[in-house]
Scaffold this active site. Structure first.
Site, PDB file in Angstrom:
ATOM      1  N   GLU A   1      -0.151   8.270  -5.193  1.00  0.00           N
ATOM      2  CA  GLU A   1       0.407   9.580  -5.585  1.00  0.00           C
ATOM      3  C   GLU A   1       0.587   9.704  -7.099  1.00  0.00           C
ATOM      4  OE1 GLU A   1       2.946  11.536  -2.933  1.00  0.00           O
ATOM      5  OE2 GLU A   1       2.543  10.135  -1.312  1.00  0.00           O
TER       6      GLU A   1
ATOM      7  N   GLN B   1      11.838 -14.941  -6.856  1.00  0.00           N
ATOM      8  CA  GLN B   1      12.288 -15.983  -7.789  1.00  0.00           C
ATOM      9  C   GLN B   1      13.588 -16.632  -7.309  1.00  0.00           C
ATOM     10  OE1 GLN B   1      10.304 -16.720 -10.214  1.00  0.00           O
ATOM     11  NE2 GLN B   1      11.568 -18.297 -11.163  1.00  0.00           N
ATOM     12  N   ILE B   2      14.517 -15.805  -6.866  1.00  0.00           N
ATOM     13  CA  ILE B   2      15.815 -16.328  -6.409  1.00  0.00           C
ATOM     14  C   ILE B   2      15.635 -17.200  -5.161  1.00  0.00           C
ATOM     15  CG2 ILE B   2      18.037 -15.614  -5.367  1.00  0.00           C
ATOM     16  CD1 ILE B   2      18.049 -13.287  -7.427  1.00  0.00           C
TER      17      ILE B   2
ATOM     18  N   SER C   1      -7.328   9.397 -10.158  1.00  0.00           N
ATOM     19  CA  SER C   1      -6.386  10.032 -11.089  1.00  0.00           C
ATOM     20  C   SER C   1      -6.916  11.402 -11.512  1.00  0.00           C
ATOM     21  CB  SER C   1      -6.214   9.162 -12.337  1.00  0.00           C
ATOM     22  OG  SER C   1      -5.728   7.899 -11.973  1.00  0.00           O
TER      23      SER C   1
ATOM     24  N   GLY D   1      13.122 -19.116  -4.725  1.00  0.00           N
ATOM     25  CA  GLY D   1      12.333 -20.302  -5.079  1.00  0.00           C
ATOM     26  C   GLY D   1      11.110 -20.422  -4.182  1.00  0.00           C
TER      27      GLY D   1
ATOM     28  N   ASN E   1     -14.999   8.602  -6.549  1.00  0.00           N
ATOM     29  CA  ASN E   1     -15.094   8.852  -7.998  1.00  0.00           C
ATOM     30  C   ASN E   1     -14.101   9.878  -8.509  1.00  0.00           C
ATOM     31  OD1 ASN E   1     -17.313   7.050  -8.649  1.00  0.00           O
ATOM     32  ND2 ASN E   1     -18.501   8.382  -7.288  1.00  0.00           N
TER      33      ASN E   1
HETATM   34  C1  LIG Z   1      -2.616   2.234   0.216  1.00  0.00           C
HETATM   35  C2  LIG Z   1      -3.043   3.531  -0.423  1.00  0.00           C
HETATM   36  C3  LIG Z   1      -2.744   4.750   0.194  1.00  0.00           C
HETATM   37  C4  LIG Z   1      -3.184   5.949  -0.376  1.00  0.00           C
HETATM   38  N1  LIG Z   1      -2.984   7.138   0.322  1.00  0.00           N
HETATM   39  C5  LIG Z   1      -3.594   8.268  -0.119  1.00  0.00           C
HETATM   40  C6  LIG Z   1      -3.563   9.466   0.675  1.00  0.00           C
HETATM   41  O1  LIG Z   1      -2.955   9.528   1.735  1.00  0.00           O
HETATM   42  N2  LIG Z   1      -4.249  10.556   0.223  1.00  0.00           N
HETATM   43  C7  LIG Z   1      -4.942  10.544  -0.942  1.00  0.00           C
HETATM   44  O2  LIG Z   1      -5.561  11.552  -1.276  1.00  0.00           O
HETATM   45  N3  LIG Z   1      -4.980   9.421  -1.727  1.00  0.00           N
HETATM   46  C8  LIG Z   1      -4.329   8.290  -1.335  1.00  0.00           C
HETATM   47  N4  LIG Z   1      -4.382   7.138  -2.103  1.00  0.00           N
HETATM   48  C9  LIG Z   1      -5.117   7.161  -3.349  1.00  0.00           C
HETATM   49  C10 LIG Z   1      -4.250   7.042  -4.599  1.00  0.00           C
HETATM   50  O3  LIG Z   1      -3.512   8.206  -4.799  1.00  0.00           O
HETATM   51  C11 LIG Z   1      -5.178   6.681  -5.761  1.00  0.00           C
HETATM   52  O4  LIG Z   1      -5.614   5.356  -5.562  1.00  0.00           O
HETATM   53  C12 LIG Z   1      -4.509   6.827  -7.116  1.00  0.00           C
HETATM   54  O5  LIG Z   1      -4.242   8.178  -7.401  1.00  0.00           O
HETATM   55  C13 LIG Z   1      -5.342   6.216  -8.265  1.00  0.00           C
HETATM   56  O6  LIG Z   1      -6.654   6.635  -8.226  1.00  0.00           O
HETATM   57  P1  LIG Z   1      -7.831   5.527  -8.328  1.00  0.00           P
HETATM   58  O7  LIG Z   1      -7.525   4.500  -7.307  1.00  0.00           O
HETATM   59  O8  LIG Z   1      -9.133   6.208  -8.243  1.00  0.00           O
HETATM   60  O9  LIG Z   1      -7.661   4.876  -9.749  1.00  0.00           O
HETATM   61  P2  LIG Z   1      -8.286   5.404 -11.141  1.00  0.00           P
HETATM   62  O10 LIG Z   1      -7.996   6.854 -11.307  1.00  0.00           O
HETATM   63  O11 LIG Z   1      -9.686   4.962 -11.262  1.00  0.00           O
HETATM   64  O12 LIG Z   1      -7.402   4.595 -12.191  1.00  0.00           O
HETATM   65  C14 LIG Z   1      -7.648   3.240 -12.532  1.00  0.00           C
HETATM   66  C15 LIG Z   1      -6.691   2.865 -13.668  1.00  0.00           C
HETATM   67  O13 LIG Z   1      -6.967   3.702 -14.812  1.00  0.00           O
HETATM   68  C16 LIG Z   1      -5.795   4.378 -15.206  1.00  0.00           C
HETATM   69  N5  LIG Z   1      -6.138   5.707 -15.708  1.00  0.00           N
HETATM   70  C17 LIG Z   1      -6.908   6.664 -15.117  1.00  0.00           C
HETATM   71  N6  LIG Z   1      -6.963   7.756 -15.895  1.00  0.00           N
HETATM   72  C18 LIG Z   1      -6.213   7.500 -17.000  1.00  0.00           C
HETATM   73  C19 LIG Z   1      -5.868   8.235 -18.173  1.00  0.00           C
HETATM   74  N7  LIG Z   1      -6.295   9.499 -18.361  1.00  0.00           N
HETATM   75  N8  LIG Z   1      -5.076   7.647 -19.084  1.00  0.00           N
HETATM   76  C20 LIG Z   1      -4.611   6.379 -18.924  1.00  0.00           C
HETATM   77  N9  LIG Z   1      -4.906   5.630 -17.811  1.00  0.00           N
HETATM   78  C21 LIG Z   1      -5.688   6.198 -16.877  1.00  0.00           C
HETATM   79  C22 LIG Z   1      -4.956   4.481 -13.929  1.00  0.00           C
HETATM   80  O14 LIG Z   1      -3.589   4.693 -14.229  1.00  0.00           O
HETATM   81  C23 LIG Z   1      -5.232   3.118 -13.311  1.00  0.00           C
HETATM   82  O15 LIG Z   1      -4.423   2.145 -13.920  1.00  0.00           O
HETATM   83  C24 LIG Z   1      -3.889   5.933  -1.592  1.00  0.00           C
HETATM   84  C25 LIG Z   1      -4.156   4.718  -2.233  1.00  0.00           C
HETATM   85  C26 LIG Z   1      -3.768   3.533  -1.658  1.00  0.00           C
HETATM   86  C27 LIG Z   1      -4.112   2.235  -2.355  1.00  0.00           C
END
Ligand SMILES: Cc1cc2nc3c(=O)[nH]c(=O)nc-3n(C[C@H](O)[C@H](O)[C@H](O)COP(=O)(O)OP(=O)(O)OC[C@H]3O[C@@H](n4cnc5c(N)ncnc54)[C@H](O)[C@@H]3O)c2cc1C
Length: 379
Positions: free
Chosen positions: A363, A336-337, A132, A339, A129
């Site tokens: 990140e 796309q290129i 971002s 096909g 939870n």
């Molecule tokens: C393969 C992979 C490797 C990763 N490795 C690491 C790691 O090593 N360590 C670590 O700590 N984390 C890691 N992550 C986590 C990654 O950093 C998070 O998934 C990312 O920061 C987004 O958080 P969330 O997935 O909870 O999406 P959410 O925060 O729930 O966001 C969902 C959508 O809402 C949008 N959103 C959220 N808040 C706002 C806002 N205020 N305004 C507008 N849009 C918003 C986001 O941009 C996104 O499009 C990894 C993720 C993946 C998939």
């Protein structure tokens, strides 16, 4: 202004380019299919002294600059995004916070094994939870008789299955009615610590992405990284550096896809001509080359600013945002290129397109980068 790479940077580029072709490219399609983590590749990267590249020599690093780090990430990602993200996270999320905020004793104990490749580096910030909104952390670390007792869950953590220690963020108290977040180094074999590796991902299949479950995990108070309550600030600084790594990954994956598309366009004949004789295809390739070059310059500029000890948050956000969106576009055009063949796994570009998507998410998503840039321009 000098746009030339130094002799050392050119040597690193040549070394890693050859390493990537000889050691990483073979088996990349198979690893994507079997989701097998390439431990042997990281052992070989340790053997040639690259696992601690930007860290001081006294901790087993190579004392190289951030541009060199970006070059290594780019060259590895050009042939294999999974190898690129593993290396980038190892350095910029695993090693960097220890180097920046660790005590001398912590560096001796935790940074040296990372530099020598005995442990991969990892960083546990994201929670189910709190993505971002990383300040929404729910994991707690309660100080009790000189020990932190940690409880909580982390998700999507890169490299943790191969890390001996991992820095995680947790709430350690409250200050002026606000959560106090700190970073704490936790051994992954501690009692009550489970690392789960069973996500089914879209791409980056041979990278390691894990869930961390911490149930009454006890670590000595000495495992606090830097000052108590500085965890939020520390991870913002850590992510600034990490974004240069993601930008470099994007440049590398896009470069790989562009090279495949160019070669294919020259060789594939339709209507009695090679595809590269059609202006519509030439313009696609020209746009790809243009955008990759622009993104590479942005990544190197952010890296250069960091190396000069100058502020680089805005440039890191800009290079991450531009390069990751560029990479998505370039890899899609590469499919796309090609096909119908581009839709098939043997031609590599569909893997590159799947791998690219993570770059717009990890990140800090593209939306978050736009928020950082908006703030930095005074909105
Ligand atoms: C393969 C992979 C490797 C990763 N490795 C690491 C790691 O090593 N360590 C670590 O700590 N984390 C890691 N992550 C986590 C990654 O950093 C998070 O998934 C990312 O920061 C987004 O958080 P969330 O997935 O909870 O999406 P959410 O925060 O729930 O966001 C969902 C959508 O809402 C949008 N959103 C959220 N808040 C706002 C806002 N205020 N305004 C507008 N849009 C918003 C986001 O941009 C996104 O499009 C990894 C993720 C993946 C998939």
């Amino acid at each position: 202004m000098n746009f030339d790479l130094t002799t050392e940077q050119l040597m690193i580029r040549k070394l890693v380019h050859e390493f990537a072709e000889e050691e990483v490219a073979p088996g990349v399609v198979e690893r994507d299919r079997t989701k097998q983590f390439p431990r042997d590749i990281f052992q070989k990267l340790a053997d040639i002294g690259l696992m601690g590249l930007p860290f001081p020599e006294k901790y087993g690093g190579a004392g190289a600059d951030t541009i060199s780090f970006a070059i290594v990430v780019e060259e590895l990602s050009r042939v294999c995004g999974s190898t690129g993200i593993t290396y980038s996270a190892h350095i910029s999320l695993g090693g960097a916070p220890l180097n920046l905020f660790g005590s001398e004793e912590q560096k001796q104990r935790y940074l040296i094994p990372i530099c020598l490749g005995e442990s991969l580096g990892a960083f546990g910030l994201t929670e189910p939870n709190a993505g971002s909104d990383a300040g929404g952390t729910k994991t707690t670390a309660q100080l009790n008789n000189g020990e932190f007792v940690i409880n909580g869950n982390k998700c999507f953590i890169t490299n943790a299955s191969y890390a001996k220690y991992i820095a995680i963020t947790a709430i350690t108290g409250e200050k002026a009615g606000k959560k106090e977040i700190s970073a704490i180094i936790v051994p992954t074999n501690a009692k009550g610590f489970t690392v789960r590796n069973d996500y089914e991902k879209m791409g980056l299949h041979s990278s390691n992405t894990t869930e961390l479950i911490l149930e009454d995990v006890k670590v000595p108070q000495d495992n606090l990284l830097g000052q108590q309550g500085e965890g939020f600030k520390q991870f913002l600084i850590t992510l600034d550096g990490g974004r240069i790594g993601i930008g470099a990954m994007a440049v590398g994956i896009a470069q790989g896809a562009y090279e495949k598309a160019l070669a294919y366009a020259k060789q594939r004949q339709q209507f009695g001509k090679s595809l590269s004789a059609f202006q519509a295809i030439q313009f696609k390739l020209a746009d790809m080359a243009l955008k990759i070059e622009l993104a590479r310059n942005m990544v190197y500029k952010a890296a250069w600013l960091k190396d000069q000890g100058r502020p680089f948050s805005k440039e890191a956000a800009m290079c991450k945002l531009y390069a990751s969106e560029m990479c998505m576009e370039v890899t899609s055009q590469a499919v796309q290129i090609h096909g119908g063949y581009g839709y098939m796994k043997d031609y590599h570009v569909e893997r590159m397109m799947r791998d690219a998507k993570l770059l717009e998410i990890g990140e800090g998503t593209s939306e978050i980068q736009r928020m950082i840039i908006s703030r930095s321009i005074g909105c």
